[in-house]
Design a protein around this motif. Structure first.
Motif, short mmCIF file in Angstrom:
data_model
loop_
_atom_site.label_atom_id
_atom_site.label_comp_id
_atom_site.label_asym_id
_atom_site.label_seq_id
_atom_site.Cartn_x
_atom_site.Cartn_y
_atom_site.Cartn_z
N LEU A 166 0.84 -1.21 0.00
CA LEU A 166 0.00 0.00 0.00
C LEU A 166 0.87 1.25 0.00
O LEU A 166 0.68 2.17 -0.83
CB LEU A 166 -0.91 0.02 1.23
N MET A 167 1.80 1.32 0.92
CA MET A 167 2.66 2.51 1.01
C MET A 167 3.54 2.67 -0.22
O MET A 167 3.76 3.79 -0.69
CB MET A 167 3.49 2.45 2.30
N GLN A 168 4.02 1.57 -0.75
CA GLN A 168 4.83 1.64 -1.97
C GLN A 168 4.02 2.22 -3.12
O GLN A 168 4.53 3.02 -3.92
CB GLN A 168 5.34 0.23 -2.32
N ALA A 169 2.74 1.84 -3.21
CA ALA A 169 1.88 2.36 -4.28
C ALA A 169 1.62 3.86 -4.12
O ALA A 169 1.45 4.57 -5.12
CB ALA A 169 0.55 1.60 -4.28
N TYR A 170 1.60 4.33 -2.88
CA TYR A 170 1.31 5.75 -2.63
C TYR A 170 2.56 6.62 -2.60
O TYR A 170 2.46 7.86 -2.55
CB TYR A 170 0.58 5.90 -1.28
N ALA A 171 3.74 6.02 -2.60
CA ALA A 171 4.98 6.75 -2.34
C ALA A 171 5.25 7.86 -3.34
O ALA A 171 5.82 8.90 -2.99
CB ALA A 171 6.16 5.78 -2.30
N ASN A 172 4.85 7.67 -4.59
CA ASN A 172 5.15 8.68 -5.61
C ASN A 172 3.88 9.36 -6.13
O ASN A 172 3.86 9.87 -7.25
CB ASN A 172 5.90 8.02 -6.78
N ARG A 173 2.86 9.38 -5.30
CA ARG A 173 1.58 10.00 -5.69
C ARG A 173 1.47 11.39 -5.07
O ARG A 173 1.93 11.63 -3.95
CB ARG A 173 0.42 9.12 -5.21
N ASP A 174 0.81 12.30 -5.80
CA ASP A 174 0.59 13.64 -5.28
C ASP A 174 -0.76 13.79 -4.59
O ASP A 174 -0.98 14.78 -3.87
CB ASP A 174 0.67 14.66 -6.42
N ASP A 175 -1.68 12.83 -4.81
CA ASP A 175 -3.03 12.97 -4.29
C ASP A 175 -3.25 12.24 -2.97
O ASP A 175 -4.37 12.19 -2.47
CB ASP A 175 -4.05 12.47 -5.32
N ILE A 176 -2.19 11.67 -2.41
CA ILE A 176 -2.28 11.03 -1.10
C ILE A 176 -0.91 11.09 -0.43
O ILE A 176 0.12 10.90 -1.08
CB ILE A 176 -2.78 9.57 -1.20
N ASP A 177 -0.92 11.39 0.86
CA ASP A 177 0.30 11.42 1.64
C ASP A 177 0.14 10.42 2.78
O ASP A 177 -0.98 10.07 3.17
CB ASP A 177 0.52 12.83 2.20
N PHE A 178 1.25 9.95 3.31
CA PHE A 178 1.17 9.00 4.42
C PHE A 178 2.43 9.10 5.27
O PHE A 178 3.46 9.64 4.85
CB PHE A 178 0.99 7.56 3.91
N GLU A 179 2.32 8.54 6.46
CA GLU A 179 3.46 8.45 7.37
C GLU A 179 3.43 7.08 8.04
O GLU A 179 2.37 6.61 8.43
CB GLU A 179 3.39 9.55 8.43
N LEU A 180 4.59 6.47 8.16
CA LEU A 180 4.73 5.23 8.92
C LEU A 180 5.44 5.57 10.22
O LEU A 180 6.60 5.96 10.22
CB LEU A 180 5.55 4.20 8.12
N SER A 181 4.72 5.46 11.34
CA SER A 181 5.29 5.86 12.64
C SER A 181 6.12 4.71 13.20
O SER A 181 5.67 3.90 14.00
CB SER A 181 4.18 6.25 13.62
#
Length: 366
Positions: A25-40
Motif C-alpha cells: 500500500l505505502m509503496q503504491a502511494y509513495a510517488n503520488r501527489d493525491d495522497i500522503d502518508f506516514e509510517l510511525s
C-alpha cells in the motif's frame, strides 16, 4: 489527505502477508501527489522495509535477544502514540490489533483491516495463534469507521464472530508483486521434479497432515522431491517425521528471497497449499504469477481466490490430498490448462487495484 500507519506489524514481523500488504500500500502511494502518508516507526527488522524509500527506520540487530526486541517495541509504541496524539493526519490505519492508541485517537477516522479469524476459529486448539486477540479485535472493530476485509470469506468471518454493522465492511482483495520478477528469472533446469510448499508449516497450516498424505505419491513417483520454501528451518519434530518416513533425501528446505521464490514456483511441478484457514492466500497469486499449477485446500478463502484455476482437496482427508496431487502430476494437459487459467485469474488481482480501492475508502472519511 494524509494516512498514518503505525508500527505494530513492522515491529513484530520480519516478513509475511500482513507486512507485505501494508508495505505494498505505502509503496503504491509513495510517488503520488493525491495522497500522503506516514509510517510511525523507528526500529524494525522487516525485510520488505529494507527496500523502502519511504521509511527512515533503523535496524536494531540482535533480534534474538528478547530484551532488545522488547526495547525496540516499547520505543516504537511510544513514538506511534506521539504521532497519533499530534493528529497530523486525516485517517489512522493501524497495522495490527493492539489498541494502545485508542485514548489518543479521539474522534479521528479509524480504518481497520481484518485479515482472518484464525484466533477465533483455532485459538483453543492452537493457543499460539493468539486467542487473546479476540477481545482486542472486538474493541477495534467496534471503534472503526470502516473495516477492510481482504476477502468475502473474511467479511463473513467478521459477521460470524463479532457484533459489527455490515455497512462498515468493504471487501478489498489483495495482490501480488511477483509479476515484477518475470524478466529476471533465468531458466535453469532442475535435477529433479518437485512439489513446492511455501511458508509456515505449524498448527493450522497443516504441513504434517499434508506430508503424511503425500507419502504414497512419493513412493509412486520415485524421482519426485518436495521443497519447503521459507517458514523457518525444519524443527526437530519435523526432522524426525521426515527421517522416519524414509524420504529424507527427497525433502528439502530452502531459505528464500522474492527472486529465488519466484524461480522455485516457476520450475515446480505444482504448488500445494494444505492450510485449514486463510484470510486471503497470497501464495495462490504467487503461483499463478510464476505459471505454477496450484493444488489447494478447499477451505476458507482459497476457492474464492483460486476459482476454477486450481485443483482442490479436503485438507483433513489424506486420500483427497494424495489423489488431487497425483491427478495433477500425471496429466500434463491439465497442468497446461491450469497455468492458462491461473494467468487469466491473476488479472483480477493486483496491488495497484488494492491501493486504488483503499484510497477511495480513505476519501470517504477524510
Amino acid at each position: 489527505m494524509k494516512v498514518l500507519y503505525d508500527h505494530q506489524a513492522f515491529t513484530g514481523m520480519t516478513y509475511g502477508g500482513v507486512t507485505r500488504y501494508f508495505y505494498e500500500l505505502m509503496q503504491a502511494y509513495a510517488n503520488r501527489d493525491d495522497i500522503d502518508f506516514e509510517l510511525s516507526l523507528q526500529f524494525s527488522n522487516n525485510e520488505y522495509l529494507d527496500k523502502a524509500s519511504f521509511s527512515s527506520h533503523r535496524r536494531y540487530g540482535l533480534s534474538h535477544w528478547r530484551n532488545v526486541s522488547r526495547l525496540a517495541s516499547a520505543v516504537n509504541r511510544l513514538y506511534s502514540n506521539q504521532r497519533v496524539r499530534i493528529g497530523d493526519y486525516s485517517v489512522f490505519h493501524p497495522t495490527y490489533y493492539h489498541n494502545y492508541f485508542l485514548r489518543n485517537l479521539g474522534n479521528r477516522p479509524l480504518v481497520v483491516t481484518f485479515h482472518d479469524a484464525t484466533s477465533e476459529r483455532y485459538g483453543k486448539q492452537y493457543p499460539d495463534v493468539g486467542e487473546h486477540l479476540s477481545a482486542a479485535k472486538k474493541i477495534q472493530l467496534a471503534r472503526a469507521d470502516k473495516i477492510i476485509a481482504v476477502s468475502e470469506f473474511s467479511k463473513q468471518e467478521i459477521l460470524r464472530f463479532f457484533p459489527v454493522d455490515e455497512q462498515k465492511i468493504e471487501v478489498i482483495h489483495l495482490g501480488t508483486a511477483f509479476s515484477r520478477q518475470r524478466a529476471h528469472v533465468p531458466v535453469v533446469p532442475g535435477a529433479h521434479p518437485y512439489l513446492l510448499y511455501v511458508g509456515k508449516r505449524g498448527l493450522y497450516k497443516n504441513f504434517d497432515g499434508f506430508f503424511q498424505a503425500i507419502q504414497p505419491v512419493l513412493r509412486q513417483h520415485s524421482d519426485l522431491h518436495l521443497i519447503c520454501a521459507g517458514g523457518g528451518v525444519f524443527t526437530n519434530s519435523e526432522k524426525e517425521m521426515i527421517q522416519s518416513s524414509g524420504f529424507d533425501r527427497r525433502v528439502h528446505y530452502r531459505s528464500i528471497t522474492d527472486l529465488s521464490l519466484y524461480e522455485l514456483y516457476h520450475q515446480a511441478e505444482a504448488f500445494v497449499f494444505p492450510s485449514l484457514n486463510e484470510g486471503f492466500g497470497i501464495p495462490v497469486l504467487e503461483a499463478f504469477s510464476a505459471g505454477c499449477p496450484a493444488i489447494l485446500s478447499n477451505r476458507s478463502s482459497l476457492p474464492e481466490v483460486g476459482a476454477d484455476a486450481a485443483v482442490y482437496f479436503d485438507p483433513e482427508q489424506a486420500d483427497s490430498i494424495a489423489s488431487s496431487v497425483d491427478k495433477v502430476l500425471t496429466d500434463s494437459l491439465l497442468r497446461q490448462n491450469m497455468r492458462q487459467k491461473g494467468a487469466q485469474r491473476l488479472t483480477h488481482f493486483s496491488w495497484e487495484k488494492t491501493a486504488a480501492k483503499t484510497q477511495a475508502l480513505y476519501k470517504q472519511l477524510s
